[in-house]
Design a protein around this motif. Structure first.
Motif, short mmCIF file in Angstrom:
data_model
loop_
_atom_site.label_atom_id
_atom_site.label_comp_id
_atom_site.label_asym_id
_atom_site.label_seq_id
_atom_site.Cartn_x
_atom_site.Cartn_y
_atom_site.Cartn_z
N SER A 97 0.57 -1.35 -0.11
CA SER A 97 0.11 -0.04 -0.29
C SER A 97 1.04 1.26 -0.02
O SER A 97 2.40 1.11 0.49
CB SER A 97 -0.80 -0.26 1.05
N PRO A 98 0.34 2.65 -0.22
CA PRO A 98 1.19 3.89 -0.20
C PRO A 98 2.22 3.58 1.47
O PRO A 98 2.83 4.73 0.97
CB PRO A 98 0.19 4.98 -0.47
N GLN A 99 0.83 3.26 2.03
CA GLN A 99 1.19 3.55 3.24
C GLN A 99 2.96 2.65 3.26
O GLN A 99 3.41 2.92 4.32
CB GLN A 99 0.38 2.76 5.25
N GLU A 100 2.91 1.77 3.23
CA GLU A 100 3.84 0.60 3.58
C GLU A 100 4.99 1.08 2.36
O GLU A 100 6.09 0.98 2.41
CB GLU A 100 3.58 -0.91 3.11
N HIS A 101 4.74 1.99 1.07
CA HIS A 101 5.72 2.83 0.50
C HIS A 101 6.58 3.24 1.19
O HIS A 101 7.88 3.81 0.99
CB HIS A 101 5.25 2.72 -0.39
N GLN A 102 5.51 4.29 2.05
CA GLN A 102 6.28 5.23 3.11
C GLN A 102 7.25 4.60 3.82
O GLN A 102 8.21 4.93 4.42
CB GLN A 102 4.91 5.93 3.37
N ILE A 183 8.11 0.31 -5.42
CA ILE A 183 6.79 1.59 -6.07
C ILE A 183 6.69 1.49 -7.05
O ILE A 183 5.20 2.70 -7.15
CB ILE A 183 7.86 2.89 -4.85
N GLY A 185 5.91 -0.28 -8.79
CA GLY A 185 4.73 -1.64 -8.96
C GLY A 185 5.61 -2.84 -10.66
O GLY A 185 4.28 -2.69 -11.27
#
Length: 228
Positions: A97-102, A183, A185
Motif C-alpha cells: 500500500s502507499p503507507q507501506e511504501h512510506q 514503488i 509496481g
C-alpha cells in the motif's frame, strides 16, 4: 508478553549473530545461566528453541554447540534465501500500500544514514528492518514466515558480508533499485534485483568464505534483541 525462555533465546541468538558465539562454540548451560542470572531450566528451553531453528546443535551427552555450515551448504542456503526474497519482492511490488511504501522509504533512509556514518553494525540492523518490510509487504503470511526463518539462520553470515570492503555502499545502491521498482509496481524488476542482491556467487562468495575466520573475532555490544 514474551516468556523468559523466549527472551533468552533472542539474547543468545543475537550473540551468535554478532560473533560473540562463533560457529562451533560450546554452549554451557551453567555458564549461560550465570551470565543471565537465571536457572538452567529457561536456558535449556531457549537452547531447544535455537536447535529447532537450526542455529545450534544439541548432541546427546555432549551438550550444545553453535551450528557450523560448510561452504557448499552456505551457498545453497543463500540460493534459497535469494529465491524466497525474490518472491517477496514480486508480490510486494503488486500488493504494498502507499503507507507501506512510506515505511519502506523510511527504512531505506535509515540504511542511508548508517551507510554515511560508516557504521556496519547499525547498517546490519537497519538492513534487517528493510528486508522484514519487504517480507511483510508480500502479504503472504506463509512466505513471510519462511523468509524470516531462513534469514535468522543466515544472520551471522549476512552480517559478516557487510564487513567486506565496500559492501555496505553496494548494498545500499542495490536497495535503491529495489525500492524504485517496488514503488513503480514493476514486479519483474523488483524480483530480479532482490534475487541478485541476496545471492552470493563469484567474487562475493569468495570474499565471504575468506572472511569466515572473522566470525570468531567479531565483537559488538549484545543487543537486547527485538531487532530481527
Amino acid at each position: 508478553m514474551k516468556n523468559r525462555s523466549s527472551t533468552l533465546r533472542e539474547a543468545i541468538e543475537e550473540m551468535i549473530a554478532i560473533g560473540q558465539l562463533p560457529p562451533g562454540a560450546h554452549l554451557d548451560e551453567t555458564v549461560l545461566a550465570g551470565q543471565f542470572g537465571v536457572s538452567r531450566t529457561p536456558i535449556r528451553e531457549a537452547l531447544i528453541q535455537l536447535a529447532s531453528m537450526g542455529l545450534i546443535v544439541i548432541r546427546p551427552r555432549r551438550g550444545a554447540v553453535v551450528a557450523e555450515i560448510s561452504p557448499q551448504q552456505l551457498v545453497e542456503m543463500f540460493e534459497v534465501m535469494a529465491e524466497l526474497e525474490a518472491m517477496c519482492a514480486r508480490l510486494a511490488a503488486r500488493r504494498m500500500s502507499p503507507q507501506e511504501h512510506q515505511s519502506l522509504l523510511s527504512a531505506h533512509h535509515a540504511c542511508e544514514q548508517a551507510r554515511d556514518a560508516q557504521d556496519p553494525d547499525a547498517y546490519f540492523y537497519k538492513n534487517e528492518e528493510f528486508h522484514a518490510l519487504l517480507y511483510s509487504g508480500s502479504h503472504n503470511v506463509f512466505l513471510t514466515g519462511q523468509a524470516l526463518a531462513l534469514q535468522r539462520r543466515l544472520r551471522p553470515y549476512r552480517r559478516l558480508q557487510l564487513r567486506v570492503r565496500d559492501r555496505i555502499a553496494s548494498s545500499f545502491s542495490e536497495h535503491d533499485g529495489i525500492v524504485n521498482a517496488i514503488i513503480a509496481g514493476d514486479a519483474d524488476a523488483a524480483m530480479t534485483l532482490l534475487r541478485e542482491h541476496v545471492v552470493v556467487q563469484g567474487q562475493r562468495f569468495a570474499d565471504l568464505i575468506a572472511s569466515l575466520p572473522l566470525l570468531a573475532t567479531m565483537s559488538g555490544s549484545t543487543q537486547s534483541t527485538n531487532q530481527s
